[in-house]
Design a protein around this motif. Structure first.
Motif, PDB file in Angstrom:
ATOM      1  N   TYR A   9       0.819  -1.210   0.000  1.00  0.00           N
ATOM      2  CA  TYR A   9       0.000   0.000   0.000  1.00  0.00           C
ATOM      3  C   TYR A   9       0.855   1.263   0.000  1.00  0.00           C
ATOM      4  O   TYR A   9       0.649   2.173  -0.803  1.00  0.00           O
ATOM      5  CB  TYR A   9      -0.956   0.014   1.200  1.00  0.00           C
ATOM      6  N   ARG A  16       1.145   4.091  -2.880  1.00  0.00           N
ATOM      7  CA  ARG A  16       0.846   5.502  -2.598  1.00  0.00           C
ATOM      8  C   ARG A  16       2.018   6.372  -3.004  1.00  0.00           C
ATOM      9  O   ARG A  16       1.860   7.441  -3.618  1.00  0.00           O
ATOM     10  CB  ARG A  16       0.578   5.700  -1.107  1.00  0.00           C
ATOM     11  N   LEU A  23       4.414  10.153  -6.796  1.00  0.00           N
ATOM     12  CA  LEU A  23       5.496  10.533  -7.713  1.00  0.00           C
ATOM     13  C   LEU A  23       4.969  10.786  -9.125  1.00  0.00           C
ATOM     14  O   LEU A  23       5.646  11.423  -9.939  1.00  0.00           O
ATOM     15  CB  LEU A  23       6.565   9.431  -7.753  1.00  0.00           C
ATOM     16  N   TYR A  46       8.056  19.003 -14.441  1.00  0.00           N
ATOM     17  CA  TYR A  46       8.193  17.675 -13.828  1.00  0.00           C
ATOM     18  C   TYR A  46       7.266  16.791 -14.635  1.00  0.00           C
ATOM     19  O   TYR A  46       6.095  16.632 -14.296  1.00  0.00           O
ATOM     20  CB  TYR A  46       7.773  17.718 -12.351  1.00  0.00           C
ATOM     21  N   ALA A  65       9.895  15.509  -6.472  1.00  0.00           N
ATOM     22  CA  ALA A  65       9.596  14.130  -6.076  1.00  0.00           C
ATOM     23  C   ALA A  65       9.417  14.052  -4.565  1.00  0.00           C
ATOM     24  O   ALA A  65       8.470  13.443  -4.052  1.00  0.00           O
ATOM     25  CB  ALA A  65      10.715  13.202  -6.546  1.00  0.00           C
ATOM     26  N   ASN A 117       6.158  15.526  -3.592  1.00  0.00           N
ATOM     27  CA  ASN A 117       5.035  14.625  -3.856  1.00  0.00           C
ATOM     28  C   ASN A 117       4.953  13.518  -2.819  1.00  0.00           C
ATOM     29  O   ASN A 117       3.853  13.163  -2.364  1.00  0.00           O
ATOM     30  CB  ASN A 117       5.171  14.022  -5.254  1.00  0.00           C
ATOM     31  N   LEU A 118       6.096  12.990  -2.461  1.00  0.00           N
ATOM     32  CA  LEU A 118       6.088  11.894  -1.481  1.00  0.00           C
ATOM     33  C   LEU A 118       5.544  12.362  -0.134  1.00  0.00           C
ATOM     34  O   LEU A 118       5.164  11.541   0.702  1.00  0.00           O
ATOM     35  CB  LEU A 118       7.501  11.320  -1.306  1.00  0.00           C
ATOM     36  N   CYS A 119       5.512  13.656   0.060  1.00  0.00           N
ATOM     37  CA  CYS A 119       5.036  14.183   1.348  1.00  0.00           C
ATOM     38  C   CYS A 119       3.540  14.482   1.364  1.00  0.00           C
ATOM     39  O   CYS A 119       3.040  15.071   2.326  1.00  0.00           O
ATOM     40  CB  CYS A 119       5.826  15.433   1.717  1.00  0.00           C
ATOM     41  N   ILE A 120       2.838  14.101   0.322  1.00  0.00           N
ATOM     42  CA  ILE A 120       1.378  14.252   0.334  1.00  0.00           C
ATOM     43  C   ILE A 120       0.814  13.099   1.141  1.00  0.00           C
ATOM     44  O   ILE A 120       0.737  11.971   0.669  1.00  0.00           O
ATOM     45  CB  ILE A 120       0.804  14.249  -1.090  1.00  0.00           C
ATOM     46  N   THR A 121       0.445  13.384   2.359  1.00  0.00           N
ATOM     47  CA  THR A 121       0.028  12.309   3.257  1.00  0.00           C
ATOM     48  C   THR A 121      -1.486  12.147   3.246  1.00  0.00           C
ATOM     49  O   THR A 121      -2.211  12.930   2.644  1.00  0.00           O
ATOM     50  CB  THR A 121       0.498  12.597   4.692  1.00  0.00           C
ATOM     51  N   GLY A 122      -1.931  11.109   3.900  1.00  0.00           N
ATOM     52  CA  GLY A 122      -3.359  10.817   3.972  1.00  0.00           C
ATOM     53  C   GLY A 122      -3.599   9.814   5.075  1.00  0.00           C
ATOM     54  O   GLY A 122      -2.690   9.516   5.846  1.00  0.00           O
ATOM     55  N   PRO A 123      -4.836   9.331   5.166  1.00  0.00           N
ATOM     56  CA  PRO A 123      -5.221   8.448   6.270  1.00  0.00           C
ATOM     57  C   PRO A 123      -4.297   7.235   6.445  1.00  0.00           C
ATOM     58  O   PRO A 123      -3.897   6.925   7.553  1.00  0.00           O
ATOM     59  CB  PRO A 123      -6.627   7.987   5.878  1.00  0.00           C
ATOM     60  N   ASP A 124      -3.964   6.576   5.329  1.00  0.00           N
ATOM     61  CA  ASP A 124      -3.192   5.342   5.464  1.00  0.00           C
ATOM     62  C   ASP A 124      -1.760   5.508   4.976  1.00  0.00           C
ATOM     63  O   ASP A 124      -1.076   4.540   4.688  1.00  0.00           O
ATOM     64  CB  ASP A 124      -3.872   4.225   4.656  1.00  0.00           C
ATOM     65  N   TYR A 125      -1.378   6.756   4.853  1.00  0.00           N
ATOM     66  CA  TYR A 125      -0.014   7.031   4.383  1.00  0.00           C
ATOM     67  C   TYR A 125       0.420   8.256   5.162  1.00  0.00           C
ATOM     68  O   TYR A 125       0.177   9.389   4.746  1.00  0.00           O
ATOM     69  CB  TYR A 125      -0.049   7.290   2.869  1.00  0.00           C
ATOM     70  N   ASP A 160       5.457   7.230   6.969  1.00  0.00           N
ATOM     71  CA  ASP A 160       5.565   6.580   5.663  1.00  0.00           C
ATOM     72  C   ASP A 160       6.253   7.516   4.668  1.00  0.00           C
ATOM     73  O   ASP A 160       7.107   7.091   3.886  1.00  0.00           O
ATOM     74  CB  ASP A 160       4.166   6.210   5.143  1.00  0.00           C
ATOM     75  N   HIS A 181       9.917   7.572   5.326  1.00  0.00           N
ATOM     76  CA  HIS A 181      10.490   6.306   4.909  1.00  0.00           C
ATOM     77  C   HIS A 181      10.700   6.300   3.390  1.00  0.00           C
ATOM     78  O   HIS A 181      11.767   5.916   2.898  1.00  0.00           O
ATOM     79  CB  HIS A 181       9.564   5.166   5.340  1.00  0.00           C
ATOM     80  N   MET A 182       9.679   6.740   2.671  1.00  0.00           N
ATOM     81  CA  MET A 182       9.765   6.716   1.211  1.00  0.00           C
ATOM     82  C   MET A 182      10.809   7.721   0.700  1.00  0.00           C
ATOM     83  O   MET A 182      11.516   7.445  -0.266  1.00  0.00           O
ATOM     84  CB  MET A 182       8.389   7.008   0.596  1.00  0.00           C
TER      85      MET A 182
END
Lengths: 189, 189, 189, 189
Positions: free
Chosen positions: C153, C157, C162, C169, D158, D161-169, D173, D176-177
Motif C-alpha cells: 500500500y 501511494r 510521484l 516535472y 519528487a 510529492n512523497l510528502c502528500i500524506t493521507g489516512p493510510d499514508y 511513511d 520512509h519513502m
DNA sequence: TATGAATGAGCCTTCATTCAT
DNA sequence: CATGAATGAAGGCTCATTCAT
C-alpha cells in the motif's frame, strides 16, 4: 377476438388498481407531494404508465381518494335513518370524516393548501361530500339542534383543517377539537 | 470616523428591513416556501445578502413574524386587565391571533406542516404565544367559564389550522369557525 | 418485442459509455473535480443522465478508472510467470502502473487528496491493485531482492504521488523517480 | 510628522503579520484552498484587508511559506560545512524539507497540483530551495556519492510529492519513502 | 488604510415530463 | 399500451471579489 380485448382491458384495469394502491401507500408515507417516480417504483410500473392513466398529479390524488369519499358520502343517509337525533348523526358522520382524514398524511394539508391542480379533488368533495353533509345539517336545523348560518362546505373545510396533525397535535387532539367545534355549533337552550 | 460606521450600520439595517418587507410580501403571495431568489429579486438584493442576514429559511420566516408574534403575546395581559369576563378576553385575544394569521397566507399551513426547519418558528410560538394563551385559559377555568382539559397549545394549533384559508373559505369563514370553536369550549350551565 | 428491449438497453449502454468517455476526457483536462455540467456537455447529454447513471461523483470516477485498474491488476501474475527476477517483474509492473497514472491528469492527486467521496476509488485500489502489488513484493522478498518492511500500500501511494506531474516535472521525470525509488528498495549486497 | 508615518507603517506591518499567522493556522486546518473569509475571521480583520495585502491567494500562500522556505534554504550551506559526507548532508537537508512539508496540510498537494496561480510559490521554490539543493547535489556528485542525471528541481518535486500524506499514508511513511528514494539515488559500489 | 456588506457567478441536485421503442 | 432513459428547468447554497464609507 373480443376476448382478447377483454383480456387487455382487464390487464389495464389491474395496472390502474396497482398504481392506485401504490399511490395510496406512498401518500401515507410521504404525503401527496411524493415524487411520481416513487409511486411508479412502489407499483412496479414505469412512470409513463402513471402519466398515461393519470395525466396530472391531481387526477391521481383524486382517484386514490374517490372510493373513500364515496363511502363517506353514502354514510350520511344511513346515519340519518338510524334512531337518534340528527345532531348525533352529524357527530357520527364527522367522526367518520375525521377518521378518513387523519389516516391520510398530508391530505388535509393538501385540501387546505389552495394548491391549484388539486381543484378537482376539491370539486369531488364539493360534489359528493358537501351534499351529504348538507342533508345532515339541514336535518339538524329542522330539528332546531343547531343554528342556521353554517354551511356544509365551510364546516367541512374547518373539520378538514382541524385534521392537519403534527408532532404535538395528534389524531386524538384533532378529534377533540372537531367535537368541540360541533359542540359550538349546537343551539343553546 | 464613528459616523461612517453608523452610516454603514444604518445602511445594513435598511437592507435587512428591505429583505424582511420583501419576504413578508412574497410569503403572502407564494407562501413561506417561496424561492429565496424571488425574495432577493423583490428586495432588489443578491441572494447572498439574504443568506448573510438569514442563514436558513427558518431564520427569515421567524424574523418576519417575530414582531407580530410579540405584539400578539403582549396583548393577553392587557385584555385580562380590562373589565369583562376572562372568556371575553380570550375571545378578543383569539380575534387578534386570527387577524394575524389570516393576513399571512401560508403561515398557518407552514405552522401546521411539521416542516423541519420551521422548528424555531414553532419554538417561538411555544415560547411566547402559548404562555400568553395559557394565562387566558387559566383565567377562564378559574372563572369556571370553560372546562379544563383543553391545553393552550392544542387550542392554538386548532385556531391556526382553522385560519388556513382558500377559495370558498375566506377570512370571515375562518373567524366564524374560530368563534364557534371557542363557543364549544364554553362550560355549559 | 424482445428486440425493442435490446435496442433500448444498447442505447442506454451507449449513453453510459459516452458519459464515461466524456468524463475521462474532462478529468484529463480539468481533474476529477470538474463540474458535472461540463461532463454532461462534453457527452452531449443532460446532467440528469449523469446523475441517473452515476449517483455520486465517486461512482463516476470509479467507473472511469475501473477497467484500467483491473487491467493493471491482472498484469501482475503474468509478469511473475515470465522469465526473469521478481524484482524485474515488479519494475515492469510499476512501469505499467505509472503509465496508467501519468496519462490521467489529476488522478494521482485525487487518490492522494484524501477527499471523502473518493473513498470507493480508494477502496477499489485497495481491493485490486494492492493485492496484485503484494504478490510481486512478496516474491521479491522471497528472492531476497528487497528488504521487507515496505508494504504494498505504502509503495503504491508513493508511486502514485510521484506520478503527480506538472510543468517542469513531466512523465519522464516521474518514471525516473519511480525507478529510483524502486532502486532504493533493493537489498544491497 | 515622520513618526506618524512610522507608526502607521508599524501598524500595517502588524496587520500583515497577523494575517500571515492566521493564514498559516487556517492552512494547517483546512488546506491552502480555505475560504478567504475564514482567514480574515481568524485574523480579526476584514476580507478587504487580506485582498489589499495579498491580491491573489497565491500571494498569501507564498508569503506564508516564504520565511520557512528561506530558513530551509539557509540550512544547506551549514550542513555542508559540518563534518560528514555530502550525502549525509543531503539526507539531513531532505529531512528538514520533509519536516516542513508534512506539517503543512495540503501544501505538498498544492505544489504538485500545477494550479496556475500558485506559480509564484513555485517560482519561490525554484529561486531559493532549488539552488540550495543544487549545492548539496553537486557536492555529492563531486564526492562520487550519487550518479549525475538527477536535477535538484526534479528531486525536490519528487520529495514534495512523497510528502502528500493521507489516512493510510502518514508522515512516517512519507519519511520512509523519501529515505528510500535518496537511497536509490546513491551510487552503487 | 481597513472594513465588511453586497453581489452574483457557479456548482450541486432533484424531479416533472416527454417520447422513442 | 407500457416502459424508463433522457432532458433540463428550478432552486439551494457557497464564496471570491468589489467598493462605498
Amino acid at each position: 377476438m373480443p376476448e382478447a380485448v377483454g383480456v387487455r382491458q382487464a390487464q389495464a384495469q389491474r395496472t390502474r388498481s396497482g398504481v392506485l394502491a401504490a399511490a395510496s401507500a406512498v401518500f401515507v408515507d410521504q404525503g401527496v407531494q411524493a415524487p411520481i417516480r416513487d409511486i411508479a417504483e412502489r407499483a412496479g410500473v414505469g412512470v409513463g404508465t402513471i402519466y398515461r392513466n393519470f395525466p396530472t398529479r391531481a387526477d391521481l390524488v383524486t382517484a386514490v381518494y374517490r372510493h373513500q369519499i364515496d363511502t363517506c358520502a353514502a354514510l350520511a343517509p344511513r346515519l340519518l335513518e338510524e334512531p337518534g337525533s340528527p345532531f348525533a348523526a352529524l357527530t357520527r358522520w364527522a367522526d367518520a370524516f375525521v377518521e378518513f382524514l387523519v389516516t391520510k398524511h398530508g391530505l388535509g394539508a393538501a385540501l387546505g393548501s389552495g394548491d391549484p391542480g388539486l381543484e378537482n379533488l376539491h370539486a369531488l368533495m364539493l360534489d359528493t361530500l358537501v351534499p351529504a353533509c348538507e342533508t345532515l345539517l339541514d336535518a339538524c336545523v329542522d330539528a332546531d339542534e343547531i343554528s342556521p348560518g353554517i354551511t356544509a362546505y365551510v364546516l367541512m373545510r374547518a373539520i378538514g383543517n382541524l385534521c392537519i396533525t403534527g408532532p404535538d397535535y395528534d389524531q386524538a387532539d384533532a378529534k377533540h377539537m372537531v367535537a368541540t367545534l360541533l359542540d359550538g355549533c349546537r343551539r343553546k337552550a
